[in-house]
Design an enzyme around this catalytic site. Sequence first.
Site, PDB file in Angstrom:
ATOM      1  N   THR A  46       0.855  -1.183   0.000  1.00 39.90           N
ATOM      2  CA  THR A  46       0.000   0.000   0.000  1.00 39.90           C
ATOM      3  C   THR A  46       0.896   1.240   0.000  1.00 39.90           C
ATOM      4  OG1 THR A  46      -0.198  -0.092   2.401  1.00 39.90           O
ATOM      5  CG2 THR A  46      -1.937  -1.178   1.119  1.00 39.90           C
ATOM      6  N   THR A  48       1.265   4.322   1.567  1.00 41.01           N
ATOM      7  CA  THR A  48       1.906   4.866   2.766  1.00 41.01           C
ATOM      8  C   THR A  48       2.889   3.858   3.362  1.00 41.01           C
ATOM      9  OG1 THR A  48      -0.003   6.261   3.223  1.00 41.01           O
ATOM     10  CG2 THR A  48       1.495   5.856   5.059  1.00 41.01           C
ATOM     11  N   CYS A  49       2.496   2.606   3.382  1.00 38.69           N
ATOM     12  CA  CYS A  49       3.342   1.559   3.963  1.00 38.69           C
ATOM     13  C   CYS A  49       4.644   1.386   3.183  1.00 38.69           C
ATOM     14  CB  CYS A  49       2.581   0.240   4.026  1.00 38.69           C
ATOM     15  SG  CYS A  49       1.003   0.356   4.885  1.00 38.69           S
ATOM     16  N   SER A  50       4.530   1.363   1.867  1.00 37.50           N
ATOM     17  CA  SER A  50       5.697   1.122   1.011  1.00 37.50           C
ATOM     18  C   SER A  50       6.555   2.361   0.791  1.00 37.50           C
ATOM     19  CB  SER A  50       5.251   0.593  -0.355  1.00 37.50           C
ATOM     20  OG  SER A  50       4.718  -0.703  -0.231  1.00 37.50           O
ATOM     21  N   LEU A  54       7.910   1.771   5.792  1.00 37.48           N
ATOM     22  CA  LEU A  54       8.993   0.786   5.702  1.00 37.48           C
ATOM     23  C   LEU A  54      10.350   1.412   5.366  1.00 37.48           C
ATOM     24  CD1 LEU A  54       9.852  -2.253   5.678  1.00 37.48           C
ATOM     25  CD2 LEU A  54       9.347  -2.209   3.246  1.00 37.48           C
TER      26      LEU A  54
END
Length: 161
Positions: A46, A48-50, A54
């Site tokens: 996703t 924001t996550c990527s 992270l």
Amino acid sequence: MTISVGDKLPEASFKTMGADGAKTVTTAEIFGGKKVVLFAVPGAFTPTCSNNHLPGYLENHDAILGRGVDTIAVVAVNDVHVMNAWARFTGAEGKILFLADGNGDFVKSIGLDHDMSGSGMGLRSKRFSMIVDDAKVTALNVEGAPGQTVESSAAKVLEQL
């Protein structure tokens, strides 16, 4: 009930990908006798996550380990194959332990699950980070709003170590 600082992590199992394929690992194996930084994302790949969450842990990998941390781990309510692909895609394979909580059992057990059915994603994890020392939570940071990575960032964890 949401887990708090001072609480011990409940027994749970995750899937990880090893050289011989998928395997099950438990909280006892991951956190027992170790200092672990665990962060959680709503979903692998996703935006924001990527793009935001992270990468901070990758950039600060050495600094975090340099403060006595044995393992940096990420958990998401995704299957082990998606988590493995995400590890390879991001270049984090071998640096961050990718934990698949496929049914969300772990995040439900610590009260950090999040219903994202309205956006078509179903049950997911809230975005959080924690420092765990011998399976006991010593710091917990939970994001207050979707799409933010301030409270659960690697920079915040570094301040707490």
